[in-house]
Design a protein around this motif. Sequence first.
Motif, PDB file in Angstrom:
ATOM      1  N   ARG A 217       0.863  -1.208   0.000  1.00 30.19           N
ATOM      2  CA  ARG A 217       0.000   0.000   0.000  1.00 30.19           C
ATOM      3  C   ARG A 217       0.882   1.233   0.000  1.00 30.19           C
ATOM      4  O   ARG A 217       1.936   1.258   0.656  1.00 30.19           O
TER       5      ARG A 217
ATOM      6  N   ASP B  42     -12.413   9.206  10.940  1.00 22.69           N
ATOM      7  CA  ASP B  42     -12.973   9.194  12.300  1.00 22.69           C
ATOM      8  C   ASP B  42     -12.079  10.064  13.190  1.00 22.69           C
ATOM      9  O   ASP B  42     -10.962   9.675  13.548  1.00 22.69           O
TER      10      ASP B  42
ATOM     11  N   ASP C  69      -3.487   5.710  -1.774  1.00 21.86           N
ATOM     12  CA  ASP C  69      -4.403   6.492  -0.940  1.00 21.86           C
ATOM     13  C   ASP C  69      -3.862   7.913  -0.852  1.00 21.86           C
ATOM     14  O   ASP C  69      -2.651   8.107  -0.656  1.00 21.86           O
TER      15      ASP C  69
ATOM     16  N   VAL D 132      -4.122   7.230   8.915  1.00 22.27           N
ATOM     17  CA  VAL D 132      -4.788   6.477   7.838  1.00 22.27           C
ATOM     18  C   VAL D 132      -3.958   5.255   7.441  1.00 22.27           C
ATOM     19  O   VAL D 132      -4.499   4.180   7.162  1.00 22.27           O
TER      20      VAL D 132
ATOM     21  N   GLN E 223      -4.163   2.761  10.636  1.00 26.45           N
ATOM     22  CA  GLN E 223      -5.504   2.256  10.942  1.00 26.45           C
ATOM     23  C   GLN E 223      -6.448   2.556   9.771  1.00 26.45           C
ATOM     24  O   GLN E 223      -7.220   3.515   9.810  1.00 26.45           O
ATOM     25  N   PRO E 224      -6.383   1.743   8.703  1.00 27.21           N
ATOM     26  CA  PRO E 224      -7.205   2.019   7.508  1.00 27.21           C
ATOM     27  C   PRO E 224      -8.699   2.159   7.800  1.00 27.21           C
ATOM     28  O   PRO E 224      -9.397   2.870   7.097  1.00 27.21           O
ATOM     29  N   ASP E 225      -9.156   1.514   8.881  1.00 33.38           N
ATOM     30  CA  ASP E 225     -10.598   1.571   9.161  1.00 33.38           C
ATOM     31  C   ASP E 225     -11.014   2.915   9.749  1.00 33.38           C
ATOM     32  O   ASP E 225     -12.201   3.151   9.972  1.00 33.38           O
ATOM     33  N   LEU E 226     -10.048   3.823   9.943  1.00 31.33           N
ATOM     34  CA  LEU E 226     -10.421   5.181  10.361  1.00 31.33           C
ATOM     35  C   LEU E 226     -11.058   5.950   9.205  1.00 31.33           C
ATOM     36  O   LEU E 226     -11.721   6.964   9.415  1.00 31.33           O
ATOM     37  N   VAL E 227     -10.842   5.494   7.988  1.00 32.39           N
ATOM     38  CA  VAL E 227     -11.399   6.188   6.811  1.00 32.39           C
ATOM     39  C   VAL E 227     -12.912   5.956   6.770  1.00 32.39           C
ATOM     40  O   VAL E 227     -13.376   4.818   6.720  1.00 32.39           O
ATOM     41  N   ILE E 228     -13.659   7.057   6.806  1.00 25.52           N
ATOM     42  CA  ILE E 228     -15.130   6.989   6.795  1.00 25.52           C
ATOM     43  C   ILE E 228     -15.649   7.090   5.366  1.00 25.52           C
ATOM     44  O   ILE E 228     -16.624   6.438   4.990  1.00 25.52           O
ATOM     45  N   GLU E 229     -14.970   7.919   4.547  1.00 27.61           N
ATOM     46  CA  GLU E 229     -15.460   8.128   3.182  1.00 27.61           C
ATOM     47  C   GLU E 229     -14.270   8.333   2.245  1.00 27.61           C
ATOM     48  O   GLU E 229     -13.304   9.014   2.619  1.00 27.61           O
TER      49      GLU E 229
END
Length: 306
Positions: free
Chosen positions: A140, A289, A180, A240, A243-249
């Motif tokens: 990534r 987030d 990203d 980011v 913790q990729p799951d912090l991305v909301i949109e």
Amino acid sequence: MLFIDTDPGVDDALAILMAHAHGSVAGLGIAAGNVGLARTTANALKLLELIDAPTPVFPGAPQPLVRPADDAAFVHGADGFGDTGYLPACRRAQSEHAALALLRLSHEHAGALTVVALAPLTNLALALSLDPTLPDRVRRLVIMGGAVTGQGNTSVAAEFNIGFDPEAAHIVCSRWGAFDLVDWELCLRHALPFERVEQWLAQGDARAAFYAAISRKMRVFSRAQRRSGLVVADALAMAVALQPDLVIEAQVRPLAIELDGALTRGATLVDWAQRSGRPPVARIVGAVDQHGFEHCVAAALGVAAP
Ligand code: RIB
Ligand code: CA
């Protein structure tokens, strides 16, 4: 495993603290940008000495690929670390160039390396030019850079990392199949409230004390800019990455770099309507987030249960 390309730099320093608090770091590639290469290298060595991290430091390119560019010493201090006059670190940088170190580590950690680009993209462009297969081995790429609706910080239309070396950004954005993007405008939306930062710096450990010293100049500058809080662009990009799951949109779109515009050199042109027919390579993060981001930052400063 992380490879961080960085030009420390006050917000870079926070990102490096976060990477060592929450992740595993294979190496730091050092770029010129916020200040000159000698100082960004010295700053990286000092920060790693503070946290007693064995992470190797690989100096890279001392200037942009084509045209010279102004630094950001007016934000970060002449030394890049708030002009605190710290005692230089005892440790030394590696002799291997950042671009070559990145290529070597991409083989040693093939498929497992996350590259986090927090600086002008000169080193990444050199690595790609030497070995176009680099992206195949990188899990990534997260880039802090750009201003996706033209609200720049180093000029009307350009963000600093892209504007410092647009040719390098063009090489990376046109040849790296997918990445990203944490752009400047997102960072403005996710500023850290000034008072909360002051609390963390007062409550944290030695990392917080060091960061309080090197960030003082930037915090004064940020308040003078009448921003909603402290904008720590590289820390947001690192959150980011960690913790990729912090991305909301996020939206995936084609993106190109303007190289020649008299007013727009260094701009990141996003094909929002996808009318160009170019491949959608950039996953543009639109929202994060905020609570999770702040928790990631505070923990890296030693704030218990932030
Ligand atoms: O525009 C913000 C970026 O430029 C950050 O990486 C900051 O460190 C500067 O390099
Ligand atoms: Ca930076």
